[in-house]
Design an enzyme around this catalytic site. Structure first.
Site, PDB file in Angstrom:
ATOM      1  N   ARG A  75     -16.708 -60.663  21.057  1.00  0.00           N
ATOM      2  CA  ARG A  75     -16.532 -61.030  22.509  1.00  0.00           C
ATOM      3  C   ARG A  75     -17.745 -61.280  23.278  1.00  0.00           C
ATOM      4  O   ARG A  75     -18.938 -60.765  23.035  1.00  0.00           O
ATOM      5  CB  ARG A  75     -16.001 -59.270  22.915  1.00  0.00           C
ATOM      6  CG  ARG A  75     -15.527 -59.313  24.498  1.00  0.00           C
ATOM      7  CD  ARG A  75     -14.099 -59.573  24.355  1.00  0.00           C
ATOM      8  NE  ARG A  75     -13.462 -59.574  25.675  1.00  0.00           N
ATOM      9  CZ  ARG A  75     -12.433 -58.609  25.852  1.00  0.00           C
ATOM     10  NH1 ARG A  75     -12.422 -57.509  24.825  1.00  0.00           N
ATOM     11  NH2 ARG A  75     -12.014 -58.330  27.154  1.00  0.00           N
ATOM     12  N   GLU A  77      -2.003 -65.316  23.480  1.00  0.00           N
ATOM     13  CA  GLU A  77      -3.097 -66.340  23.243  1.00  0.00           C
ATOM     14  C   GLU A  77      -3.525 -66.141  21.656  1.00  0.00           C
ATOM     15  O   GLU A  77      -3.088 -64.966  21.092  1.00  0.00           O
ATOM     16  CB  GLU A  77      -4.460 -65.759  24.102  1.00  0.00           C
ATOM     17  CG  GLU A  77      -4.071 -65.904  25.421  1.00  0.00           C
ATOM     18  CD  GLU A  77      -5.102 -65.084  26.553  1.00  0.00           C
ATOM     19  OE1 GLU A  77      -5.998 -64.810  25.997  1.00  0.00           O
ATOM     20  OE2 GLU A  77      -4.920 -64.936  27.541  1.00  0.00           O
ATOM     21  N   LYS A 137      -5.646 -64.901  18.897  1.00  0.00           N
ATOM     22  CA  LYS A 137      -6.673 -63.771  18.756  1.00  0.00           C
ATOM     23  C   LYS A 137      -7.777 -64.487  17.808  1.00  0.00           C
ATOM     24  O   LYS A 137      -7.494 -64.574  16.744  1.00  0.00           O
ATOM     25  CB  LYS A 137      -6.203 -62.582  18.332  1.00  0.00           C
ATOM     26  CG  LYS A 137      -7.129 -61.679  18.135  1.00  0.00           C
ATOM     27  CD  LYS A 137      -6.826 -60.258  17.597  1.00  0.00           C
ATOM     28  CE  LYS A 137      -7.412 -58.968  17.988  1.00  0.00           C
ATOM     29  NZ  LYS A 137      -8.873 -59.052  17.417  1.00  0.00           N
ATOM     30  N   ARG A 156     -19.862 -57.172  23.435  1.00  0.00           N
ATOM     31  CA  ARG A 156     -18.893 -56.176  23.820  1.00  0.00           C
ATOM     32  C   ARG A 156     -19.362 -54.899  23.896  1.00  0.00           C
ATOM     33  O   ARG A 156     -18.825 -54.051  24.886  1.00  0.00           O
ATOM     34  CB  ARG A 156     -18.000 -56.153  22.483  1.00  0.00           C
ATOM     35  CG  ARG A 156     -16.758 -55.036  22.552  1.00  0.00           C
ATOM     36  CD  ARG A 156     -16.275 -54.978  21.157  1.00  0.00           C
ATOM     37  NE  ARG A 156     -15.234 -53.968  21.046  1.00  0.00           N
ATOM     38  CZ  ARG A 156     -14.267 -54.167  20.940  1.00  0.00           C
ATOM     39  NH1 ARG A 156     -13.618 -55.359  20.557  1.00  0.00           N
ATOM     40  NH2 ARG A 156     -13.204 -53.203  20.808  1.00  0.00           N
ATOM     41  N   PHE A 161     -11.017 -66.526  28.098  1.00  0.00           N
ATOM     42  CA  PHE A 161      -9.840 -66.140  28.612  1.00  0.00           C
ATOM     43  C   PHE A 161      -9.654 -65.324  29.683  1.00  0.00           C
ATOM     44  O   PHE A 161      -8.579 -64.765  30.040  1.00  0.00           O
ATOM     45  CB  PHE A 161      -9.037 -65.458  27.318  1.00  0.00           C
ATOM     46  CG  PHE A 161      -9.925 -64.170  26.771  1.00  0.00           C
ATOM     47  CD1 PHE A 161     -10.142 -63.246  27.361  1.00  0.00           C
ATOM     48  CD2 PHE A 161     -10.566 -64.500  25.436  1.00  0.00           C
ATOM     49  CE1 PHE A 161     -10.829 -62.062  26.770  1.00  0.00           C
ATOM     50  CE2 PHE A 161     -11.251 -63.782  24.618  1.00  0.00           C
ATOM     51  CZ  PHE A 161     -11.464 -62.240  25.358  1.00  0.00           C
ATOM     52  N   GLU A 205     -14.479 -65.163  23.889  1.00  0.00           N
ATOM     53  CA  GLU A 205     -14.805 -64.944  22.489  1.00  0.00           C
ATOM     54  C   GLU A 205     -15.432 -66.103  21.835  1.00  0.00           C
ATOM     55  O   GLU A 205     -15.240 -67.337  22.052  1.00  0.00           O
ATOM     56  CB  GLU A 205     -13.415 -64.595  21.762  1.00  0.00           C
ATOM     57  CG  GLU A 205     -13.587 -64.196  20.234  1.00  0.00           C
ATOM     58  CD  GLU A 205     -13.398 -62.783  19.934  1.00  0.00           C
ATOM     59  OE1 GLU A 205     -13.700 -62.022  21.138  1.00  0.00           O
ATOM     60  OE2 GLU A 205     -13.591 -62.136  18.878  1.00  0.00           O
ATOM     61  N   ARG A 253      -8.030 -49.162  27.164  1.00  0.00           N
ATOM     62  CA  ARG A 253      -7.078 -49.970  26.223  1.00  0.00           C
ATOM     63  C   ARG A 253      -5.578 -49.364  26.326  1.00  0.00           C
ATOM     64  O   ARG A 253      -5.413 -48.226  26.397  1.00  0.00           O
ATOM     65  CB  ARG A 253      -7.424 -49.396  24.958  1.00  0.00           C
ATOM     66  CG  ARG A 253      -6.726 -49.704  23.639  1.00  0.00           C
ATOM     67  CD  ARG A 253      -7.272 -48.787  22.588  1.00  0.00           C
ATOM     68  NE  ARG A 253      -8.493 -49.053  21.934  1.00  0.00           N
ATOM     69  CZ  ARG A 253      -9.053 -50.174  21.460  1.00  0.00           C
ATOM     70  NH1 ARG A 253      -8.239 -51.232  21.317  1.00  0.00           N
ATOM     71  NH2 ARG A 253     -10.259 -50.276  20.884  1.00  0.00           N
ATOM     72  N   LYS A 311      -2.720 -56.500  20.730  1.00  0.00           N
ATOM     73  CA  LYS A 311      -3.005 -57.454  19.688  1.00  0.00           C
ATOM     74  C   LYS A 311      -2.065 -57.223  18.500  1.00  0.00           C
ATOM     75  O   LYS A 311      -1.547 -56.558  18.228  1.00  0.00           O
ATOM     76  CB  LYS A 311      -4.451 -57.108  19.277  1.00  0.00           C
ATOM     77  CG  LYS A 311      -4.657 -55.859  18.719  1.00  0.00           C
ATOM     78  CD  LYS A 311      -5.913 -55.131  18.229  1.00  0.00           C
ATOM     79  CE  LYS A 311      -6.396 -53.856  18.184  1.00  0.00           C
ATOM     80  NZ  LYS A 311      -7.836 -53.343  18.217  1.00  0.00           N
TER      81      LYS A 311
HETATM   82  P1  AMP Z   1     -10.050 -55.467  18.216  1.00  0.00           P
HETATM   83  O1  AMP Z   1     -11.193 -55.899  18.086  1.00  0.00           O
HETATM   84  O2  AMP Z   1      -9.395 -55.570  16.981  1.00  0.00           O
HETATM   85  O3  AMP Z   1     -10.043 -54.412  19.184  1.00  0.00           O
HETATM   86  O4  AMP Z   1      -8.996 -56.535  19.120  1.00  0.00           O
HETATM   87  C1  AMP Z   1      -9.510 -57.094  20.486  1.00  0.00           C
HETATM   88  C2  AMP Z   1     -10.615 -57.973  20.354  1.00  0.00           C
HETATM   89  O5  AMP Z   1     -10.132 -59.430  20.107  1.00  0.00           O
HETATM   90  C3  AMP Z   1     -11.314 -58.226  21.803  1.00  0.00           C
HETATM   91  O6  AMP Z   1     -12.408 -57.295  21.991  1.00  0.00           O
HETATM   92  C4  AMP Z   1     -11.975 -59.572  21.500  1.00  0.00           C
HETATM   93  O7  AMP Z   1     -13.082 -59.619  20.890  1.00  0.00           O
HETATM   94  C5  AMP Z   1     -10.862 -60.478  20.371  1.00  0.00           C
HETATM   95  N1  AMP Z   1     -10.066 -61.568  21.040  1.00  0.00           N
HETATM   96  C6  AMP Z   1     -10.066 -62.705  20.273  1.00  0.00           C
HETATM   97  N2  AMP Z   1      -9.315 -63.552  20.955  1.00  0.00           N
HETATM   98  C7  AMP Z   1      -9.122 -62.912  22.161  1.00  0.00           C
HETATM   99  C8  AMP Z   1      -8.251 -63.215  23.404  1.00  0.00           C
HETATM  100  N3  AMP Z   1      -7.661 -64.118  23.449  1.00  0.00           N
HETATM  101  N4  AMP Z   1      -7.917 -62.333  24.353  1.00  0.00           N
HETATM  102  C9  AMP Z   1      -8.792 -60.847  24.423  1.00  0.00           C
HETATM  103  N5  AMP Z   1      -9.365 -60.527  23.128  1.00  0.00           N
HETATM  104  C10 AMP Z   1      -9.489 -61.582  22.118  1.00  0.00           C
END
Ligand code: AMP
Length: 528
Positions: free
Chosen positions: A225, A218, A220, A240, A310, A270, A382, A388
């Protein structure tokens, strides 16, 4: 229960390093709380004036503490009968004073409270007011104590904690209705639960292998969030960190009411701030929208938001979190009629994945997520079920100290000591940086860190690790200089991550993995 007994417990807990003894002591304490005391009793034990799900704050600055700590111990005002409920009532009075003259009301309440405590209790009260008890009792141990005190098994307590997101609620149920009652705790509308998280990966090979050869990629999105709960016409939205943001996002609530089909549901997604050209706005702009409480309508025109959904965790009373990703996505498609969905592609082909990543980056997004098709939704987890994938090398660090600036940066705390989580509840330093912030941000950060100060040697100010920053770097080096054994080369702050808690920062194990991967040139993608 008397506050003096709670204070005595804190000193006992502080003095033992044995996990078992800590759990025993905490469990005995929990058993002795009456129904009215449980929620406060758990909050206090976790070092908080209020339970997690209670959004009130004391809102008293450092000035108030200086003021209150001058209070002499007046024998006639010390109250040996002061109870946990008395303390909780005073905290409520302090939190609820607002409007004109509220500062002096808060100070007066605080002073009264401090005067009622004796010399044993007062330091504990102050630590509570500072949100930091330092008795070595993290949430995991409190969960064990709840299990011990109520006869529930630990797994049940943990599961309930994920659904209720507040140990005060978990303990209330377990201790008043019996441990077995926790088995009935399930995902519930208007009780936000921790979002599922992802592990960082740079390599499509690894991702595909971990997901059995095929995965759902998907986009990102570089936004924030949101967890959306809807029942009939009522819509509420959480961030979040489980802060309610409904009031700041009226157009998202409106989309949910008018565009989505279904009586009641919980969705995960998101929101992204977009410019007139349809490209995402920088993250800081979006955070401004989240914090906004006045002039929302003007902001909604200035910084319009897009929603990308999502996941679906609940539909019409039925929990979907144990269903597979594919089934949840199908449900989500029915609810949305295909609108407001995250862009996605299911594939087992690395070349296709690479080109999908290029599309995401070209459209201004951060990278890709990869989700295992068979995976359940695991709140707060996690792991390798979600990855990611982002090309920029960044890690999330906590600021643990800062050096005083000189020259142009005189007057600021400007060289920030960065740390990752050591995996044992502590922090492992990985470098320092003064790069990446604007002058305005330096000024604001200086004020913020001064509030968090715990020590000062005249040059370096140590702070409580609370501020999370996303740090870009060019290389991870081995370094004997730091206890982590790693140093980030050319570290610079990419952004301040106010949406993240310190317990969500990069761990030492993740850093080790990133370090190891630097040597696998085949999978290293530098530029796309
Ligand atoms: P990080 O903030 O770097 O830990 O990356 C994960 C975050 O990406 C999630 O907490 C979401 O806020 C964001 N995110 C963006 N697009 C998506 C997606 N398609 N699925 C899940 N998380 C996403």
């Amino acid at each position: 229960m008397k506050f003096s007994e709670f204070a005595a417990l804190c000193y006992q807990l502080e003095q033992t390093s044995s996990r078992l003894t800590k759990v025993d002591l905490a469990a005995e304490y929990l058993k002795r709380l009456n129904a009215k005391e449980i929620r406060h009793g758990i909050a206090f034990l976790a070092g908080r004036p209020f339970p997690v799900s209670d959004s009130r704050t004391l809102d008293i600055g450092p000035g108030a503490f200086a003021h209150a700590s001058d209070t002499p111990e007046l024998e006639n005002s010390v109250s040996p009968e002061l109870t946990l409920v008395d303390i909780a009532d005073s905290f409520s009075a302090i939190a609820e004073a607002n409007g004109k003259g509220s500062r002096s009301t808060k100070y007066a309440r605080l002073r009264e409270l401090v005067e009622m405590t004796g010399s044993q209790e007062r330091p504990i009260l102050f630590r509570l007011l500072h949100n930091e008890l330092r008795i070595g009792l993290h949430d995991g141990l409190i969960q064990e104590a709840i299990a011990r005190a109520s006869g529930a098994d630990l797994k049940t307590v943990r599961r309930a904690a994920l659904f209720l997101s507040d140990l005060a609620e978990v303990a209330s149920i377990a201790l008043t209705q019996g441990g077995a009652a926790l088995q009935g705790v399930d995902i519930k509308l208007f009780v936000p639960l921790l979002p599922m998280l992802s592990e960082l990966s740079e390599d499509f090979d690894d991702v595909l292998a971990a997901h059995g050869g095929t995965t759902a990629f998907e986009f990102k999105y570089d936004g924030a969030r949101v967890q959306i709960h809807k029942d009939g016409n009522q819509v509420r939205i959480w961030s979040r960190r489980l802060t309610e943001v409904t009031g700041s996002l009226p157009e998202i609530a409106q989309i949910v009411r008018s565009d989505l089909i279904g009586d009641s549901f919980i969705l995960d997604g998101e929101v992204v701030a977009v410019g007139k050209d349809g490209r995402p706005f920088p993250f800081q702009e979006l955070m401004r929208r989240f914090r906004r409480i006045h002039n929302i309508e003007a902001a909604a025109i200035d910084i319009p938001l897009h929603l990308h959904l999502f996941d679906c965790l609940l539909l019409n009373g039925a929990s979907l979190i144990d269903e597979s990703y594919e089934r949840r996505w199908q449900t989500l498609t029915n609810i949305t009629g295909g609108k407001h969905l995250a862009h996605r592609q299911i594939t087992s082909d690395e070349v296709l994945a690479e080109s999908f990543l290029k599309d995401a980056l070209a459209a201004g997004h951060e990278g890709l997520m990869a989700k295992s098709l068979s995976s359940p939704y695991m709140p707060g987890n996690r792991g390798k079920l979600w990855f990611k994938i982002k090309p920029a090398e960044t890690v999330d660090c906590a600021i643990i100290a800062a050096d005083r600036g000189s020259g142009r940066r005189r007057g600021w705390l400007s060289n920030y000591h960065l740390a990752v989580a050591d995996g044992e509840g502590g922090f492992a330093p990985v470098g320092k940086t003064f790069k990446g912030l604007t002058d305005k941000q330096f000024t604001e950060m200086t004020a913020r860190l001064q509030e968090l100060q715990i020590a000062d040697d005249g040059y370096t100010v140590s702070v409580k690790p609370e501020v999370v920053v996303e740090v870009a770097y060019n290389e991870i080096q081995h370094s004997p200089q730091y206890s982590s054994k790693f140093a980030l080369r050319f570290a610079r702050i990419k952004r301040i991550r106010d949406d993240k808690n310190v317990d969500q920062i990069t761990t030492l194990t993740e850093l080790q993995n990133l370090y190891d991967r630097q040597f696998v040139s085949k999978s290293k993608r530098t530029e796309l």
